[in-house]
Scaffold this motif. Sequence first.
Motif, short mmCIF file in Angstrom:
data_model
loop_
_atom_site.label_atom_id
_atom_site.label_comp_id
_atom_site.label_asym_id
_atom_site.label_seq_id
_atom_site.Cartn_x
_atom_site.Cartn_y
_atom_site.Cartn_z
N ASN A 167 41.96 56.89 43.39
CA ASN A 167 42.98 55.99 42.85
C ASN A 167 43.04 54.70 43.67
O ASN A 167 42.84 54.70 44.89
CB ASN A 167 44.35 56.66 42.86
CG ASN A 167 44.49 57.67 41.75
OD1 ASN A 167 43.58 57.89 40.98
ND2 ASN A 167 45.65 58.30 41.67
N ARG A 168 43.35 53.59 42.98
CA ARG A 168 43.47 52.29 43.63
C ARG A 168 44.81 51.67 43.27
O ARG A 168 45.40 52.01 42.24
CB ARG A 168 42.34 51.35 43.19
CG ARG A 168 40.95 51.85 43.55
CD ARG A 168 39.87 50.92 43.01
NE ARG A 168 39.89 50.87 41.55
CZ ARG A 168 39.77 49.75 40.84
NH1 ARG A 168 39.65 48.58 41.45
NH2 ARG A 168 39.78 49.79 39.52
N ALA A 169 45.27 50.76 44.11
CA ALA A 169 46.54 50.10 43.84
C ALA A 169 46.56 48.73 44.49
O ALA A 169 45.94 48.50 45.52
CB ALA A 169 47.72 50.94 44.37
N VAL A 170 47.30 47.82 43.84
CA VAL A 170 47.58 46.50 44.37
C VAL A 170 49.09 46.40 44.54
O VAL A 170 49.85 46.61 43.58
CB VAL A 170 47.09 45.39 43.42
CG1 VAL A 170 47.45 44.01 43.99
CG2 VAL A 170 45.59 45.50 43.19
N ALA A 171 49.53 46.10 45.76
CA ALA A 171 50.96 45.92 46.04
C ALA A 171 51.25 44.42 46.13
O ALA A 171 50.66 43.72 46.95
CB ALA A 171 51.35 46.61 47.34
N VAL A 172 52.13 43.94 45.28
CA VAL A 172 52.49 42.52 45.24
C VAL A 172 53.90 42.37 45.80
O VAL A 172 54.85 42.93 45.26
CB VAL A 172 52.42 41.97 43.80
CG1 VAL A 172 52.76 40.48 43.80
CG2 VAL A 172 51.03 42.20 43.21
N GLU A 173 54.02 41.63 46.90
CA GLU A 173 55.31 41.46 47.58
C GLU A 173 55.44 40.02 48.06
O GLU A 173 54.55 39.50 48.74
CB GLU A 173 55.41 42.43 48.76
CG GLU A 173 56.63 42.26 49.64
CD GLU A 173 57.94 42.30 48.87
OE1 GLU A 173 58.74 41.35 49.02
OE2 GLU A 173 58.16 43.26 48.09
N SER A 174 56.56 39.38 47.72
CA SER A 174 56.75 37.96 48.05
C SER A 174 57.16 37.74 49.50
O SER A 174 56.89 36.68 50.07
CB SER A 174 57.79 37.34 47.12
OG SER A 174 59.05 38.00 47.27
N HIS A 175 57.81 38.72 50.12
CA HIS A 175 58.32 38.57 51.47
C HIS A 175 57.20 38.90 52.46
O HIS A 175 56.74 40.04 52.51
CB HIS A 175 59.52 39.51 51.68
CG HIS A 175 60.28 39.27 52.94
ND1 HIS A 175 59.80 39.62 54.18
CD2 HIS A 175 61.50 38.70 53.15
CE1 HIS A 175 60.69 39.31 55.10
NE2 HIS A 175 61.73 38.74 54.50
N PRO A 176 56.77 37.94 53.30
CA PRO A 176 55.64 38.20 54.21
C PRO A 176 55.87 39.37 55.17
O PRO A 176 54.96 40.16 55.43
CB PRO A 176 55.50 36.88 54.98
CG PRO A 176 56.08 35.84 54.07
CD PRO A 176 57.21 36.53 53.36
N GLY A 177 57.10 39.50 55.69
CA GLY A 177 57.38 40.60 56.59
C GLY A 177 57.26 41.95 55.91
O GLY A 177 56.72 42.91 56.50
#
Length: 456
Positions: A322-332
């Motif tokens: 399985n593969r995943a892309v995590a998209v998060e706007s907050h750099p921390g």
Amino acid sequence: MSDPATSDLAGVASATVGAVDPVVTVVGIGDDGWAGLSEAARRELRAAEVLMGGARQLGLVPETGAGPGAGQGAGRGAGRGAGHGAGPGIEPGAERVVWPSPLLPALPALIASHRGRRVCVLASGDPMFHGIGTTLVRLLGADRVRVLPHPSSVSLACARLGWAADRVEVVSLVARPAEVLHPVVHDGRRVLVLSADGRTPARVAGLLNARGYGASPMTVLERLGGAGERAVSGTAATWSLPATHDLNVVAVECRADAGTVPLPRLPGLPDEAFEHDGQLTKSEVRAVTLSRLAPVPGQLLWDVGAGAGSIGIEWMRAHPDNRAVAVESHPGRAAAVARNAAALGVPGLDVVTGAAPDALAGLEPPDAVFVGGGVTVPGMVEACWGALRPGGRLVANAVTVESEAVLARWHGRLGGGMVRLAVSRAAPVGGFTGWRPMMPVTIWTAVKPPVPEEKR
């Protein structure tokens, strides 16, 4: 032990190198060299015009000048056949090609450059087990490749230890971080680690100690099948060797130390397993959400508004493909997602730092999408639904009235299912125990219709 030269080839796409005639033969060879080869493998090597492989594998095939025609027939096919060469080895004359580095980009042209010649590829052990054989089949097609396997390092290790091969977890650390071991480390389980080099056993011991499995017995099996075969045993907590022979397999019997918290592959890991600042899909909600996402082996998930990355991480833990892309706007938070992924055994999680929906542009179309935050952002659900592959699942969670209203509108437009979870956890109330409610969560699930067959 898998071939280091092939470690970057697992994701090679099918390529066209033209017609290859005759068939490419792949011969598995062990540390026992020529003596351990079958007569069929020896015939193929003696008949080859071109030998390809790593320097170590090529060095295991000796040349002999004895017998009729020795030292003659350097031209294509001359003087090479099953009946030539008295004594161990092959006659001089076959061209020897050492794998270039990196191998993957060069492989199609390398094979094509020897079109029409009898090519024999040497591989460690079983070429179809973490080896070059699978890559060549993807490249040329199964009908263009003939494989003559040798016992794999896993088979040899299980034979030495008396372990049932079908009850053992096998993990390759060739060109991979040690953290990929985490999902298979469970009390009572047996694990075989295919080492990258002589430093791998110490890395394995360090990971086990950090996870609370210092009591686990370890056996390092060096040069399996060869004259220099050796076994070194100890426990993860007492392991002191900084390095062993580069050709080794690490056998681990996982034993948890007292108080070690188990981390199963089933969804719903404890919230404490994640580093987070409060932006985390809680364990009970996470388990239900993942059941709606339905992780299917080999599929890709977008975790949009990832927070701590818990959904994408547990998606990947469900199956190693399985593969995943995590998209998060907050750099921390994005940095914490990467740390959580490594700590929980899926360092391959792709973390994208940016605000969706703009950050979604150019990403590989997903098989499933989870929107954990930002459903009220204009264009968010449209972008996720538009990118989703036919038959894919979109799951979105809402905790506010405004986000719930958005989900209700999309439910009216696309259908699907909606469920509201109200979870309460027991907590101290003075000297007693009471129920402390969490914020209710509304979950909307929709499946994108498949493309009609007439439009495919």
